[in-house]
Design a protein around this motif. Structure first.
Motif, PDB file in Angstrom:
ATOM      1  N   HIS A 198     -17.167   0.674   3.661  1.00  0.00           N
ATOM      2  CA  HIS A 198     -16.583  -0.533   3.069  1.00  0.00           C
ATOM      3  C   HIS A 198     -17.271  -0.884   1.744  1.00  0.00           C
ATOM      4  O   HIS A 198     -18.465  -1.185   1.717  1.00  0.00           O
ATOM      5  N   GLU A 211     -26.693   2.303   6.996  1.00  0.00           N
ATOM      6  CA  GLU A 211     -25.255   2.421   7.208  1.00  0.00           C
ATOM      7  C   GLU A 211     -24.758   3.778   6.718  1.00  0.00           C
ATOM      8  O   GLU A 211     -23.999   4.472   7.387  1.00  0.00           O
ATOM      9  N   ILE A 219     -17.637  -6.944  -1.023  1.00  0.00           N
ATOM     10  CA  ILE A 219     -18.779  -6.132  -0.569  1.00  0.00           C
ATOM     11  C   ILE A 219     -19.124  -5.025  -1.558  1.00  0.00           C
ATOM     12  O   ILE A 219     -20.264  -4.620  -1.671  1.00  0.00           O
ATOM     13  N   GLY A 223     -10.191  -0.789   4.906  1.00  0.00           N
ATOM     14  CA  GLY A 223      -9.184  -1.814   4.666  1.00  0.00           C
ATOM     15  C   GLY A 223      -7.907  -1.241   5.247  1.00  0.00           C
ATOM     16  O   GLY A 223      -7.928  -0.165   5.856  1.00  0.00           O
ATOM     17  N   CYS A 224      -6.783  -1.921   5.033  1.00  0.00           N
ATOM     18  CA  CYS A 224      -5.551  -1.393   5.616  1.00  0.00           C
ATOM     19  C   CYS A 224      -5.243   0.021   5.122  1.00  0.00           C
ATOM     20  O   CYS A 224      -4.584   0.794   5.795  1.00  0.00           O
ATOM     21  N   HIS A 277       0.821  -1.221   0.000  1.00  0.00           N
ATOM     22  CA  HIS A 277       0.000   0.000   0.000  1.00  0.00           C
ATOM     23  C   HIS A 277       0.853   1.269   0.000  1.00  0.00           C
ATOM     24  O   HIS A 277       0.566   2.225  -0.724  1.00  0.00           O
ATOM     25  N   ILE A 304      -6.107 -11.088  -0.011  1.00  0.00           N
ATOM     26  CA  ILE A 304      -6.359 -11.373   1.407  1.00  0.00           C
ATOM     27  C   ILE A 304      -7.118 -10.184   2.034  1.00  0.00           C
ATOM     28  O   ILE A 304      -7.079  -9.093   1.487  1.00  0.00           O
ATOM     29  N   TYR A 305      -7.808 -10.459   3.116  1.00  0.00           N
ATOM     30  CA  TYR A 305      -8.326  -9.358   3.925  1.00  0.00           C
ATOM     31  C   TYR A 305      -7.243  -9.007   4.935  1.00  0.00           C
ATOM     32  O   TYR A 305      -7.050  -9.718   5.906  1.00  0.00           O
ATOM     33  N   GLY A 306      -6.511  -7.926   4.679  1.00  0.00           N
ATOM     34  CA  GLY A 306      -5.430  -7.556   5.586  1.00  0.00           C
ATOM     35  C   GLY A 306      -5.951  -7.026   6.906  1.00  0.00           C
ATOM     36  O   GLY A 306      -5.610  -7.504   7.979  1.00  0.00           O
ATOM     37  N   MET A 307      -6.816  -6.050   6.812  1.00  0.00           N
ATOM     38  CA  MET A 307      -7.184  -5.296   8.006  1.00  0.00           C
ATOM     39  C   MET A 307      -7.870  -6.155   9.074  1.00  0.00           C
ATOM     40  O   MET A 307      -7.759  -5.898  10.261  1.00  0.00           O
ATOM     41  N   GLY A 359     -11.080  -7.009  -0.853  1.00  0.00           N
ATOM     42  CA  GLY A 359     -12.331  -7.264  -0.136  1.00  0.00           C
ATOM     43  C   GLY A 359     -13.301  -6.139  -0.405  1.00  0.00           C
ATOM     44  O   GLY A 359     -14.475  -6.344  -0.727  1.00  0.00           O
ATOM     45  N   ASP A 360     -12.787  -4.919  -0.295  1.00  0.00           N
ATOM     46  CA  ASP A 360     -13.590  -3.719  -0.500  1.00  0.00           C
ATOM     47  C   ASP A 360     -14.200  -3.691  -1.902  1.00  0.00           C
ATOM     48  O   ASP A 360     -15.397  -3.482  -2.065  1.00  0.00           O
TER      49      ASP A 360
END
Ligand SMILES: Cc1ncc(C[n+]2csc(CCOP(=O)(O)OP(=O)(O)O)c2C)c(N)n1
Ligand code: SF4
Ligand SMILES: [Mg+2]
Lengths: 249, 380, 194
Positions: A69, B92, A100, A51-52, A24, A124-127, A95-96
């Motif tokens: 998100h 949300e 989702i 996210g991260c 990042h 991967i989902y880092g956060m 992921g973001d």
């Protein structure tokens, strides 16, 4: 003594929260360099994801807004419609963007929304501590696929560039990586092309960047770069998928 | 009399909301079709391009609220609208708007629920609107019009309130208010809006602006919340709106908003001349809620009766306001049921004389519809 | 003065247009009006029910609980109208489509207008709503007819402009019919037609 390399002014000199070897920070430095080189600080508006990279605005000295998100493309749309002549970009993780936020990204692209999306794919989902992402490779271990991603139960890796390139509204779609200095330079060029796409009002642009997450890949930073070169690019080939409307691959 | 109607237009509530937004300087509208607010979406699609604005049909209510979030972050007056299920999807985003202190006007023309429900009028989203259907300690300013003219007036005011407090404002109507037509005069001054200092516009020649609701450093989030609550206190002190009808001498005071308030007024008219002393308190702002007026009236009145198209949601706020000073009764219809004025009268008679079946009013007048509603009383 | 009306018919029988037009004319005539399409459970199956109130005073509830006038365009709607009926109600039935299976003994003011037949004779079945309007307004004199015709004309602009004449004719035929059959010798309050 003359400095060989000066950190870009747009990159704020603050301690980073990213882990050692994380991608990042590299991409955000590239963004800062481009903003400096082109002198577009006053025209650029960025979107930070969840996210991260949520704290991207801690590092970039430009106007920025958070988005919930998955929703950066919708928020970017709302901003771009108010300032059609500004440069509006969103920065999103896999992921973001690909889980989702899949509806928002597809429709922003399909609307030919004049925005640039920087898509940091670290599989991967880092956060949230290393869960399965839509982009996780087959057999890759994550906290929610402890035995590795099995297509029978977890499905297959999702190729965002290939998917978006099928849309008429998508103008510039490219995949680059951070695995070598050469690839980093190419990433920078691709982002420039993305910005150029929206400056010339040619429609939606997205640059997918294969980005290391050594922590949740459970590898050293050096091995992570090797993993991108050898494994990730097998599933996610680099290249330009759409070049100002023309399908390339 | 005749001439005064010349400036009036016959509009649906939905159309009036759209026109008032344009008058208030709103040039960005994002929406998604859902009955009973389709006329608003359709009207904006025609009108926004005419006034140089942006209309965009989003791919979902989620996208719509975040597009609105984006335009709000960019400093523009922006509106979105929906009906109950769509508003659920927006929760949300409303929390994010409140957390990022962004002004935005959201119209909810409520329909029957839960779930897909139906498309009849309902007031069952009161809790969601007033208590905050999203997460976190936030408040939405909620305005409840009772006529098409008031929809126009309150939508206009909603933009000012949203800007003044940098907070989302919801206009809480229902299927009936959205779809009925009444004469409207768009009498307020057309606005053009200035871009606020805090907006993200590109940091040309100034320090950068950041729109955010994330406070990861320990203590910062609490400090932010304390500031938010201080802001809400000011709203509670300054922005309470309500209407009182015949409360001076009333023994029983009806409490109702929106469509139900009009039905209560009809009930008041029907019993005028009978000697019964019935009044009405109509909250116009549901948050901030008119607690003080209720407290004041609780000193004189014999009882309150809350009338709602729900199982008793505003009822809780009325009870909280009057505490044990006065009994609070309730009459409600649910799931698309709309109370009639006769049902309200019957309830009032029942409160006044639970045992007797006749007072000055002929009970036979009261239709067989009666007794369908939720019908209970609470004596503290 | 208050006039509480229920208009019921199939979607497509022009009751929405009829109601909106009447509401607009009443508004321009200086009256208070509410016009409310009810999609409640009382009318289902393609039928549409509209509540129209015209008054010289403030209108509170836009929902008609008992109607001064009910205009019924078809049989299924006819079966639903008793929810709104009072002995003093004026009932206008499109007798071309209403079979009157049930009778309402206590209601004296019933006007049976073969609106669909009349409109068909004129060559446009959609104008049946204007036949009913002509009959209704002749009896009840709610709005000045010239003003109504003005508004009708302006609502039929552009592509629809040629429809004005047939609608006007339908209105006049409804008026004639109700006069001939129901108001023989009775003097109506109505102003002359343009
Ligand atoms: C609505 C919602 N659901 C879940 C989360 C929790 N969450 C935060 S970040 C994240 C995934 C981030 O993964 P990615 O987008 O790939 O970014 P990375 O951290 O890998 O850069 C999740 C699930 C959230 N903040 N909001
Ligand atoms: S967890 Fe992974 S993506 Fe997140 S900062 Fe660390 S290395 Fe980067
Ligand atoms: Mg990721």
């Amino acid at each position: 003594m003359q400095a060989l390399y000066r950190a870009p002014e747009t990159l704020l000199r603050v301690p980073t929260h990213y882990c050692p070897g994380c991608g990042h920070g590299i991409v955000q430095r590239l963004l800062a360099e481009i903003i400096d080189e082109w002198g577009i600080r006053g025209k650029t508006i960025g979107l930070a994801p969840v996210g991260c990279a949520v704290l991207a605005y801690n590092y970039l000295d430009i106007d920025m807004s958070e988005a919930a998100h998955g929703r950066p493309p919708a928020v970017a749309t709302g901003i771009k419609r108010v300032y059609p002549d500004n440069i509006v970009f969103s920065y999103q993780g896999d992921g973001d963007l690909a889980a989702i936020g899949m509806a928002e990204i597809i429709h922003a692209a399909s609307r030919a929304e004049n925005i640039t999306v920087i898509f940091a794919n670290n599989a991967i989902y880092g956060m949230t501590n290393g869960q399965l992402a839509p982009t996780t490779l087959l057999n890759q271990r994550t906290t929610t696929t402890p035995e590795g991603r099995n297509p029978l139960t977890h499905g297959y890796p999702l190729r965002v560039c290939e998917l978006l390139a099928t849309l008429d509204g998508a103008s510039f779609i490219a995949r680059t990586s951070l695995s070598s200095p050469k690839n980093v330079l190419q990433t920078k060029e691709a982002i420039k092309k993305g910005f150029k796409t929206q400056i010339e009002k040619k429609g939606f642009s997205l640059i997918e960047v294969l980005s290391p997450c050594p922590v949740y890949w459970r590898m050293s930073p050096v091995d992570s770069l090797k993993f991108i070169e050898e494994k990730m690019t097998q599933t996610y080939p680099l290249g330009v998928f759409k070049d100002w409307g023309k399908k390339e691959l | 009399m005749k001439s005064s109607n010349n400036k009036k237009q016959l509009l649906t509530g939905n159309e009036a909301a759209a026109e008032a937004a344009i008058l208030a300087g709103c040039r960005y509208y994002y929406g998604y079709p859902i009955t009973p607010q389709n006329e608003l979406v359709n009207h904006m699609a025609i009108r926004m391009p005419q006034v140089g604005g942006t209309f965009l049909q989003a791919e979902s209510e989620i996208a719509a609220i975040y597009m609105a979030y984006g335009s709000a972050a960019a400093g523009a007056r922006v509106m979105t609208s929906s009906s109950s299920p769509g508003i659920s999807l927006m929760q949300e985003g409303i929390s994010y708007l409140a957390g990022s202190e962004l002004p935005c006007v959201i119209v909810n023309m409520q329909r029957g629920g839960p779930g897909l429900g139906d498309i009849s009028p309902s007031q069952a989203d009161y809790f969601q609107a007033v208590k905050g259907g999203g997460h976190g300690d936030y408040r939405t300013i909620v305005l409840a019009p009772a006529s098409v003219q008031e929809i126009a007036d309150l939508v206009y005011d909603a933009f000012d309130l949203a800007d003044r407090y940098r907070n989302p404002v919801m206009l809480l109507g229902d299927a009936q208010l959205g779809q009925m037509m009444e004469p409207v005069e768009l009498k307020k001054i057309p606005r053009t809006q200035q871009t606020p200092r805090w907006a993200v516009t590109g940091a040309e020649g100034r320090a950068r602006n950041i729109i955010k609701s994330f406070y990861p450093v320990k203590g910062e989030l609490e400090a932010f919340n304390i500031r938010l609550q201080r802001k809400y206190k000011v709203v509670e002190q300054k922005e309470v709106r309500y209407e009182e009808v015949n409360t001076e001498r009333a023994e029983i005071i009806l409490v109702a908003y929106g469509t139900c308030a009009r039905i209560c007024k009809e009930a008041l008219r029907r019993i005028s001349g009978t000697g019964l002393q019935i009044g009405l308190l109509r909250p116009i702002s549901l948050w901030p809620f008119p607690k003080e007026p209720l407290r004041r009236l609780a000193k004189k009145a014999k009882a309150f009766c809350v009338v709602e198209m729900s199982s008793g949601q505003m009822l809780e706020d009325v009870k909280l306001a009057v505490l044990n000073r006065c009994p609070v009764h309730f009459y409600g219809r649910m799931g698309g049921g709309v109370p009639s004025s006769k049902e309200v009268i019957k309830k009032v008679l029942n409160i006044l004389a639970p045992e007797e079946s006749t007072l000055e009013l002929e009970m036979s007048e009261i239709s067989q519809e009666l007794g369908k509603g939720l019908y209970f009383s609470t004596i503290p | 003065m208050i006039e509480r009306m229920i208009l019921i018919g199939y979607g497509g029988q022009g009751m929405m247009l009829f109601g909106r037009l009447l509401a607009r004319v009443a508004m321009l005539d200086g009256k208070q009006v509410t016009f409310f399409p009810s999609y409640g459970t009382e009318v289902r199956g393609g039928a549409a029910c509209y509540h129209l109130i015209v008054s010289t005073e403030e209108i509170f509830s836009p929902v008609v609980e008992e109607a001064d006038t009910i205009i019924v365009m078809n049989q299924p709607s006819y079966l639903k109208l008793k929810n709104y009926l009072m002995p003093s109600s004026h009932l206008f039935l499109n007798s071309s489509l209403v079979k009157e299976a049930e009778s309402f003994g206590e209601v004296k003011n019933i006007y049976r207008i073969p609106a669909t037949e009349i409109a068909n004779e004129l060559g446009n079945v959609v104008a049946s709503n204007m036949v009913m309007m002509g009959a209704y307004n002749t009896v009840k004199n709610l709005v000045p007819l010239p003003l109504f015709l003005d508004c009708l004309k302006s609502s039929l602009s552009g592509r629809k402009a040629p429809l004005f004449e047939i609608n006007k004719l339908a209105l006049l035929r409804g008026k004639e019919y109700v006069k001939k059959v129901y108001l023989k010798g009775e003097k109506t309050l109505e102003v002359s037609v343009v």
